[in-house]
Write a protein that holds these residues in place. Structure first.
Motif, PDB file in Angstrom:
ATOM      1  N   THR A  34      18.154  15.224 130.793  1.00 39.28           N
ATOM      2  CA  THR A  34      18.538  16.393 131.596  1.00 39.28           C
ATOM      3  C   THR A  34      18.806  15.933 133.014  1.00 39.28           C
ATOM      4  OG1 THR A  34      17.192  17.858 130.273  1.00 39.28           O
ATOM      5  CG2 THR A  34      17.785  18.626 132.451  1.00 39.28           C
ATOM      6  N   ASP A  35      20.003  16.209 133.482  1.00 37.48           N
ATOM      7  CA  ASP A  35      20.366  15.808 134.847  1.00 37.48           C
ATOM      8  C   ASP A  35      21.213  16.887 135.481  1.00 37.48           C
ATOM      9  OD1 ASP A  35      20.551  12.521 133.731  1.00 37.48           O
ATOM     10  OD2 ASP A  35      19.432  13.118 135.520  1.00 37.48           O
ATOM     11  N   ASP A  36      21.326  16.801 136.799  1.00 36.72           N
ATOM     12  CA  ASP A  36      22.246  17.701 137.485  1.00 36.72           C
ATOM     13  C   ASP A  36      23.669  17.284 137.133  1.00 36.72           C
ATOM     14  OD1 ASP A  36      20.155  17.745 140.402  1.00 36.72           O
ATOM     15  OD2 ASP A  36      20.366  19.232 138.787  1.00 36.72           O
TER      16      ASP A  36
ATOM     17  N   SER B  91      22.818  12.706 124.534  1.00 37.30           N
ATOM     18  CA  SER B  91      22.970  14.158 124.650  1.00 37.30           C
ATOM     19  C   SER B  91      22.488  14.603 126.020  1.00 37.30           C
ATOM     20  CB  SER B  91      22.174  14.844 123.546  1.00 37.30           C
ATOM     21  OG  SER B  91      22.362  16.227 123.631  1.00 37.30           O
ATOM     22  N   HIS B  92      23.356  15.262 126.732  1.00 37.87           N
ATOM     23  CA  HIS B  92      22.955  15.798 128.028  1.00 37.87           C
ATOM     24  C   HIS B  92      22.525  17.250 127.841  1.00 37.87           C
ATOM     25  CE1 HIS B  92      23.943  18.097 131.782  1.00 37.87           C
ATOM     26  NE2 HIS B  92      23.075  17.202 132.220  1.00 37.87           N
ATOM     27  N   CYS B  93      21.261  17.512 128.155  1.00 40.85           N
ATOM     28  CA  CYS B  93      20.750  18.878 128.041  1.00 40.85           C
ATOM     29  C   CYS B  93      20.854  19.553 129.391  1.00 40.85           C
ATOM     30  CB  CYS B  93      19.274  18.831 127.640  1.00 40.85           C
ATOM     31  SG  CYS B  93      19.030  19.098 125.912  1.00 40.85           S
TER      32      CYS B  93
ATOM     33  N   CYS C  22      14.589  19.864 123.974  1.00 45.32           N
ATOM     34  CA  CYS C  22      15.017  18.465 124.106  1.00 45.32           C
ATOM     35  C   CYS C  22      14.308  17.581 123.091  1.00 45.32           C
ATOM     36  CB  CYS C  22      14.738  17.946 125.513  1.00 45.32           C
ATOM     37  SG  CYS C  22      15.844  18.653 126.735  1.00 45.32           S
ATOM     38  N   ALA C  23      13.009  17.825 122.901  1.00 44.73           N
ATOM     39  CA  ALA C  23      12.238  17.024 121.953  1.00 44.73           C
ATOM     40  C   ALA C  23      12.756  17.208 120.536  1.00 44.73           C
ATOM     41  CB  ALA C  23      10.759  17.394 122.032  1.00 44.73           C
ATOM     42  N   ASN C  24      13.072  18.449 120.183  1.00 46.59           N
ATOM     43  CA  ASN C  24      13.609  18.744 118.850  1.00 46.59           C
ATOM     44  C   ASN C  24      14.942  18.060 118.625  1.00 46.59           C
ATOM     45  OD1 ASN C  24      11.531  20.272 117.916  1.00 46.59           O
ATOM     46  ND2 ASN C  24      12.453  22.238 118.449  1.00 46.59           N
TER      47      ASN C  24
ATOM     48  N   ILE D 218      10.439  26.139 131.383  1.00 46.52           N
ATOM     49  CA  ILE D 218      10.420  24.674 131.414  1.00 46.52           C
ATOM     50  C   ILE D 218       9.860  24.126 130.106  1.00 46.52           C
ATOM     51  CG2 ILE D 218       9.416  22.676 132.583  1.00 46.52           C
ATOM     52  CD1 ILE D 218       9.647  24.236 135.191  1.00 46.52           C
ATOM     53  N   LYS D 219       8.810  24.808 129.600  1.00 45.48           N
ATOM     54  CA  LYS D 219       8.218  24.367 128.326  1.00 45.48           C
ATOM     55  C   LYS D 219       9.232  24.474 127.199  1.00 45.48           C
ATOM     56  CE  LYS D 219       3.212  24.774 128.290  1.00 45.48           C
ATOM     57  NZ  LYS D 219       2.637  25.785 129.207  1.00 45.48           N
ATOM     58  N   ASP D 220       9.954  25.605 127.171  1.00 46.19           N
ATOM     59  CA  ASP D 220      10.964  25.835 126.132  1.00 46.19           C
ATOM     60  C   ASP D 220      12.015  24.734 126.171  1.00 46.19           C
ATOM     61  OD1 ASP D 220      11.175  29.478 126.077  1.00 46.19           O
ATOM     62  OD2 ASP D 220       9.974  28.028 124.939  1.00 46.19           O
ATOM     63  N   HIS D 221      12.411  24.421 127.397  1.00 45.03           N
ATOM     64  CA  HIS D 221      13.447  23.405 127.580  1.00 45.03           C
ATOM     65  C   HIS D 221      12.972  22.049 127.058  1.00 45.03           C
ATOM     66  CE1 HIS D 221      16.702  21.152 129.401  1.00 45.03           C
ATOM     67  NE2 HIS D 221      15.794  20.333 129.916  1.00 45.03           N
TER      68      HIS D 221
END
Lengths: 149, 149
Positions: free
Chosen positions: A93-95, A35-37, A69-71, A62-65
């Motif tokens: 997460t990548d560009d 999964s790409h976030c 991702c963790a969820n 950033i924390k929310d993100h």
């Protein structure tokens, strides 16, 4: 056979996953759920170079993100329990767009097959083929299953 | 599961057929091999010694075409028999385009998955995907497995 299942947390992707398990999966297949976030959208700085959000707000984004991702990783790992063989969950997460990241990841792991839905979280539901699956179809050299429901 | 494999006499289509059987076929699956052949280009009027309807020429072209289609049909019937699969071979020549023909057949036969190559006998090789597979992947309401070369 190495199978990369592209997922984005949507209900449609879950159905694609379930359908693959029920109809195509073979025990010896090695599964990679990817999964790409998209990175958090930081608003552009206002004219004059002053940031339009505070450091605290940026921190929270950033924390929310990271939390999101963790969820997602937890949910996907849970889904993978149905596999008796090798299953790896990659939430990254990548560009770049999700499409290009899926293609890159498939090359990285030498995937033999890619499973993707035909639309995900994107808002334009009228389209008959989402932008990500369209991109993947046109840029890979391996078989692709485009799941439709 | 009912699976439709769309072929057209090209090597890629043959490979898609083999790929499906080697990697995904399950005993209960029913396989439909279909070829929606377009009518060959027929001459209209020949102006040799007065306008004459080229009946002979047309008959020759159609006979050759039908023979080619029949040979291909037999080849796939033999392949399915050897693979001991439950099968149906549906080869048809029509004036309509193959893409919509395949979609109609999928709906009529309640097919649950489509298998096809990225491209076939078409001449224009600039694009990654041929016109027929492009049409099918956009308009199918069931999962599509697209196999590149």
């Amino acid at each position: 056979m190495k199978v990369l299942i592209a997922m984005d947390g949507s209900h449609h992707a879950d159905k694609a996953f379930d359908w693959y398990c029920e109809n195509l999966h073979k025990e010896e297949n090695e599964i990679f759920v990817y999964s790409h976030c998209d990175p958090p959208q930081v608003p552009a700085t206002a004219l004059g170079g002053l940031p339009s959000i505070s450091a605290a707000q940026l921190d929270m984004m950033i924390k929310d993100h990271k939390h999101k991702c963790a969820n997602l990783k937890k949910a996907l790992t849970e889904k993978c329990k149905v596999f008796t063989g090798n299953a790896t969950v990659l939430v990254e997460t990548d560009d770049g767009s999700s499409g290009s990241n899926i293609v890159k990841k498939a090359q990285e792991i030498s995937a033999d097959l890619i499973v993707t839905g035909s639309r995900g979280l994107g808002t334009i539901r009228r389209t008959i083929l989402g932008s990500v699956s369209d991109y993947v179809l046109h840029h890979v050299q391996v078989p692709v299953i485009v799941f439709k429901d | 599961m009912k699976v439709l494999i769309a072929v057209d006499g090209s090597e890629i289509a043959q490979k898609a057929f083999n790929y499906y059987f080697e990697n995904f076929h399950r005993e209960g699956n029913e396989v439909l091999v279909c070829y929606r052949s377009e009518q060959p280009d027929l001459p209209t009027i020949m102006f040799t010694g007065g306008a004459s309807f080229p009946a002979e020429e047309i008959a020759k072209i159609m006979t050759e075409h039908n023979k080619k289609v029949n040979d291909m049909e037999n080849q796939y019937v033999m392949a399915c028999k050897n693979l001991k699969a439950k099968y149906k071979v549906l080869f048809e020549t029509s004036a309509g385009r193959p893409g919509p023909g395949i979609i109609k057949l999928v709906e009529k036969e309640c097919v649950e998955m489509i298998v096809m190559g990225t491209r076939g006998l078409g001449v224009i090789k600039r694009t990654v995907m041929g016109s027929v597979s492009n049409y099918v992947v956009h308009h199918a309401k069931v999962p599509v497995l697209i196999c590149p070369n």
